[in-house]
Design an enzyme around this catalytic site. Structure first.
Site, short mmCIF file in Angstrom:
data_model
loop_
_atom_site.label_atom_id
_atom_site.label_comp_id
_atom_site.label_asym_id
_atom_site.label_seq_id
_atom_site.Cartn_x
_atom_site.Cartn_y
_atom_site.Cartn_z
N PHE A 9 0.82 -1.21 0.00
CA PHE A 9 0.00 0.00 0.00
C PHE A 9 0.85 1.27 0.00
O PHE A 9 1.90 1.32 0.64
CB PHE A 9 -0.89 0.05 1.26
N ASP A 10 0.36 2.27 -0.70
CA ASP A 10 0.80 3.65 -0.53
C ASP A 10 0.12 4.16 0.74
O ASP A 10 -0.77 3.50 1.28
CB ASP A 10 0.37 4.45 -1.76
#
Length: 215
Positions: A9-10
């Site tokens: 994930f960002d």
């Protein structure tokens, strides 16, 4: 599609609506140092490197003061973004329960990342976290480091989830599928579509349903 065994994930705009918080932190810390107004566009144009890089670009003569002031305001103003997007922690719980590997690669610096993870209480979900540096974008390098860590998995079993065009480009560079997160108010879906991500979702619930079906 190949079953997904790991999700990277960002952070900003993907796990939480932190971009307005970042903008406010930059304005409060940098404007008094350079004695002028900073537009949102001017600040965003410096993104890619970590916050330290933004401060170096906008207030190079006040770097040390700018960094310490930014981190102070970022923490003080975090009530602007008190929790992740609705549904994110439920999704992280689901992934963890199904033994899916979870990591994070963000352009944020280490200190601000730690502040947000402490605020959100979600740091425990991530097996590895790669943060940004002041000298330039390193997202592709960060993703590659995670791939090296998850060496028992094939690239097609790992996805990156991010909200920016640069996230799509970084994922393509290292050769893994990419999901465009367009659910933040700051997202620009048309720019994301132009780069043909593998999937694009404008709601976390739709993404969660798709992901749960594909793990």
């Amino acid at each position: 599609m190949t079953k997904i065994k790991a999700v990277i994930f960002d952070l900003d705009g993907t796990l939480a609506n932190t971009l307005p918080l970042c903008i406010s932190g930059f304005r409060k810390s940098i404007e008094p140092l350079i004695n002028r107004y900073l537009s949102e566009e001017e600040i965003i144009a410096t993104f890619g490197p970590s916050e330290e890089g933004t401060i170096m670009a906008l207030a190079p003569e006040h770097y040390e003061k700018g960094v310490s002031s930014y981190l102070k305001f970022y923490k003080e103003l975090h009530a602007m973004c008190p929790a992740p997007f609705e549904g994110i922690e439920d999704l992280l719980n689901t992934l963890k329960a199904k033994s899916i590997k979870i990591a994070m690669v963000t352009g944020k610096g280490r200190h601000s990342t730690d502040i947000s993870l402490e605020q959100f209480g979600i740091g425990k979900y991530f097996e590895a976290i790669e943060t940004g540096i002041s000298t330039g974008p390193r997202k592709a390098e960060g993703i590659q480091n995670i791939l090296n860590l998850f060496e028992d998995l094939r690239k097609e079993e790992i996805i990156y989830v991010g909200d920016a065009p640069s996230d799509i480009l970084a994922s393509r560079k290292v050769g893994i599928p990419v999901v465009a997160a367009a659910w933040a108010e700051t997202a620009e879906p048309e720019k994301l579509k132009e780069l043909y991500p593998d999937m694009l979702f404008d709601s976390i619930s739709d993404f969660s349903h798709w992901l749960t079906f594909n793990i």
